[in-house]
Design a protein around this motif. Structure first.
Motif, PDB file in Angstrom:
ATOM      1  N   LEU A 193      34.837  41.990  40.590  1.00  0.00           N
ATOM      2  CA  LEU A 193      36.157  42.687  40.303  1.00  0.00           C
ATOM      3  C   LEU A 193      37.060  41.587  39.904  1.00  0.00           C
ATOM      4  O   LEU A 193      37.529  40.420  40.426  1.00  0.00           O
ATOM      5  CB  LEU A 193      36.618  42.921  41.584  1.00  0.00           C
ATOM      6  N   THR A 194      37.623  41.614  38.605  1.00  0.00           N
ATOM      7  CA  THR A 194      38.395  40.681  37.642  1.00  0.00           C
ATOM      8  C   THR A 194      39.557  41.299  37.794  1.00  0.00           C
ATOM      9  O   THR A 194      40.037  42.199  37.159  1.00  0.00           O
ATOM     10  CB  THR A 194      37.805  40.311  36.524  1.00  0.00           C
ATOM     11  N   GLU A 195      40.811  40.375  38.360  1.00  0.00           N
ATOM     12  CA  GLU A 195      42.077  40.886  38.128  1.00  0.00           C
ATOM     13  C   GLU A 195      42.830  39.830  37.481  1.00  0.00           C
ATOM     14  O   GLU A 195      42.592  38.557  37.532  1.00  0.00           O
ATOM     15  CB  GLU A 195      42.538  40.950  39.454  1.00  0.00           C
ATOM     16  N   LEU A 196      43.758  40.263  36.566  1.00  0.00           N
ATOM     17  CA  LEU A 196      44.434  39.050  35.908  1.00  0.00           C
ATOM     18  C   LEU A 196      46.026  39.331  35.741  1.00  0.00           C
ATOM     19  O   LEU A 196      46.388  40.425  35.803  1.00  0.00           O
ATOM     20  CB  LEU A 196      44.074  39.274  34.325  1.00  0.00           C
ATOM     21  N   ASN A 216      47.934  34.196  32.185  1.00  0.00           N
ATOM     22  CA  ASN A 216      48.571  33.142  33.193  1.00  0.00           C
ATOM     23  C   ASN A 216      47.355  32.869  33.941  1.00  0.00           C
ATOM     24  O   ASN A 216      46.932  31.734  34.070  1.00  0.00           O
ATOM     25  CB  ASN A 216      49.582  33.958  33.666  1.00  0.00           C
ATOM     26  N   TYR A 217      46.678  33.971  34.932  1.00  0.00           N
ATOM     27  CA  TYR A 217      45.489  33.446  35.603  1.00  0.00           C
ATOM     28  C   TYR A 217      44.515  34.527  35.711  1.00  0.00           C
ATOM     29  O   TYR A 217      45.194  35.712  35.629  1.00  0.00           O
ATOM     30  CB  TYR A 217      45.815  32.886  36.996  1.00  0.00           C
ATOM     31  N   LEU A 218      43.422  34.384  35.935  1.00  0.00           N
ATOM     32  CA  LEU A 218      42.630  35.388  36.293  1.00  0.00           C
ATOM     33  C   LEU A 218      42.052  34.996  37.875  1.00  0.00           C
ATOM     34  O   LEU A 218      41.747  33.923  38.033  1.00  0.00           O
ATOM     35  CB  LEU A 218      41.164  35.234  35.243  1.00  0.00           C
ATOM     36  N   VAL A 219      41.561  36.202  38.782  1.00  0.00           N
ATOM     37  CA  VAL A 219      40.892  36.039  39.528  1.00  0.00           C
ATOM     38  C   VAL A 219      39.560  36.823  39.562  1.00  0.00           C
ATOM     39  O   VAL A 219      39.476  37.996  39.289  1.00  0.00           O
ATOM     40  CB  VAL A 219      41.534  36.083  41.043  1.00  0.00           C
TER      41      VAL A 219
END
Ligand code: ATP
Length: 255
Positions: free
Chosen positions: A121-124, A132-135
């Motif tokens: 699961l990628t959240e941005l 800005n960032y991705l997790v």
């Protein structure tokens, strides 16, 4: 530890016996300025999530549940490629350490014999159309026995142990995973998506087959034909038109 062979990934490392969700904690750390490559690892998740708000069952001691914080200087539109590259890295680690041959169901599921072994699961977080960032959060079923999955999950899930009958050293698998993930990420930043696209396609499940596409309230049936140079899925609809699907909004079911 001595197993880790990365430059950045996992060098800043937060380990928890239990977390609601590694993505949630990673987003907090990212907001506070955590460096690229920061890893959040939990022995269990009590509120682990998959895409579209679905749950990810994460019992203690048996799987690997972790999130990596990334800060690529890229436009928003390239972010979905990170999910695909993470799936490729997971496959390479599984192939190398566990000797299995996983396949990938677009966009984010890693399958063994058609059952779900791993999800990403990628959240941005973006500002002004730039990332800005991705997790990037990943859950892998490693040492669960077939009886360790609750009823609904048991229908769709598998683990390495349930497939091969052999327990896998999670630390070794995790170290390999971070190594492949970092190498593929660096390659992607410097050289782009093309090689990763081929590596993704080599492992793709369901290409050339008929699929049901579920996008919100809309459902339609088409034929999956590949992914394009951006990582969008190409599905030919009943009228013969090739449609591009972006991950995040869309689910696929075999038809
Ligand atoms: P699809 O990509 O097929 O639309 P999805 O995106 O809903 O599926 P994910 O978001 O990756 O799938 O994962 C959530 C789903 O995975 C849950 O709805 C459940 O069916 C299943 N699931 C939950 N926990 C696990 C687990 N530990 N292993 C495998 N599957 C699981």
């Amino acid at each position: 530890g001595p197993l880790l062979e990365t430059e950045r990934f996992g060098r800043d490392y937060h380990f928890y016996a239990s977390l609601p969700s590694t993505n949630r904690t990673a987003k907090e750390l990212a907001r506070q300025g955590a460096a690229e490559g920061t890893v959040v690892l939990a022995e269990e998740q009590t509120e682990g999530r998959g895409r579209l708000g679905r749950g990810w069952y994460s019992p203690p001691g048996l799987g690997i549940y972790f999130t990596v914080i990334l800060r690529p200087a890229i436009p928003l539109g390239l972010a979905p490629q990170v999910t695909l590259l993470a799936s490729v890295a997971v496959c390479k680690a599984l192939e190398t350490v566990a000797g299995v041959q996983p396949s990938i169901k677009w966009p984010n599921d890693v399958l063994l014999h058609g059952k779900k072994l791993c999800g990403t699961l990628t959240e941005l977080n973006a500002e002004m159309e730039a990332v800005n960032y991705l997790v990037v959060g990943t859950g892998i079923n490693v040492n669960q026995g077939p009886e360790d999955f609750p009823g609904e999950v048991a229908k769709v899930a598998t683990s390495l142990y349930a497939t091969t009958g052999e327990k896998v050293d999670r630390a070794r698998l995790f170290a390999a995973l971070l190594r492949f993930f970092e190498a593929d990420y660096k390659h992607w930043l410097s050289a782009g998506f093309e090689r990763l696209r081929s590596e993704w396609l080599e492992r793709a499940a369901g290409m050339g087959t008929t699929v049901r596409v579920i996008a919100g309230q809309q459902e339609w049936i088409g034929r999956a034909e590949g992914i394009d140079s951006d990582g969008a899925l190409l599905v030919r609809d009943g009228g013969g038109e090739l449609r591009r699907l972006i991950s995040g909004e869309v689910s696929l079911r075999p038809e």
